[in-house]
Design a protein around this motif. Structure first.
Motif, mmCIF file in Angstrom:
data_model
loop_
_atom_site.group_PDB
_atom_site.id
_atom_site.type_symbol
_atom_site.label_atom_id
_atom_site.label_comp_id
_atom_site.label_asym_id
_atom_site.label_seq_id
_atom_site.Cartn_x
_atom_site.Cartn_y
_atom_site.Cartn_z
ATOM 1 N N THR A 20 0.840 -1.196 0.000
ATOM 2 C CA THR A 20 0.000 0.000 0.000
ATOM 3 C C THR A 20 0.873 1.242 0.000
ATOM 4 N N PRO A 27 -5.134 -2.300 2.895
ATOM 5 C CA PRO A 27 -5.075 -2.595 1.464
ATOM 6 C C PRO A 27 -6.476 -2.749 0.876
ATOM 7 N N ARG A 28 -6.603 -2.472 -0.414
ATOM 8 C CA ARG A 28 -7.899 -2.621 -1.083
ATOM 9 C C ARG A 28 -8.265 -4.074 -1.298
ATOM 10 N N ARG A 38 -5.695 -5.299 -7.932
ATOM 11 C CA ARG A 38 -5.653 -3.841 -7.989
ATOM 12 C C ARG A 38 -5.366 -3.446 -9.423
#
Length: 52
Positions: A20, A27-28, A38
């Motif tokens: 990140t 984090p996504r 991502r």
């Protein structure tokens, strides 16, 4: 304790530090989100399966 924004799974601080940006604490997506990746500022489904 950091968690994945998508699935809520625990992630280590080392994972957050590596995957990140410096100002982001969650984090996504994480390794527990096998079919998501991502893509720039977005999260999308992988074009091929990431599971074995």
């Amino acid at each position: 304790m950091p968690k994945c924004k998508h699935c809520g799974s625990f992630v280590t601080t080392a994972y957050v530090r590596v995957f990140t940006p410096n100002d982001v604490n969650q984090p996504r997506v994480c390794p527990n989100c096998p079919d998501l990746i991502r893509d720039g500022a977005e999260v999308r489904e992988a074009r091929s399966s990431r599971t074995r």
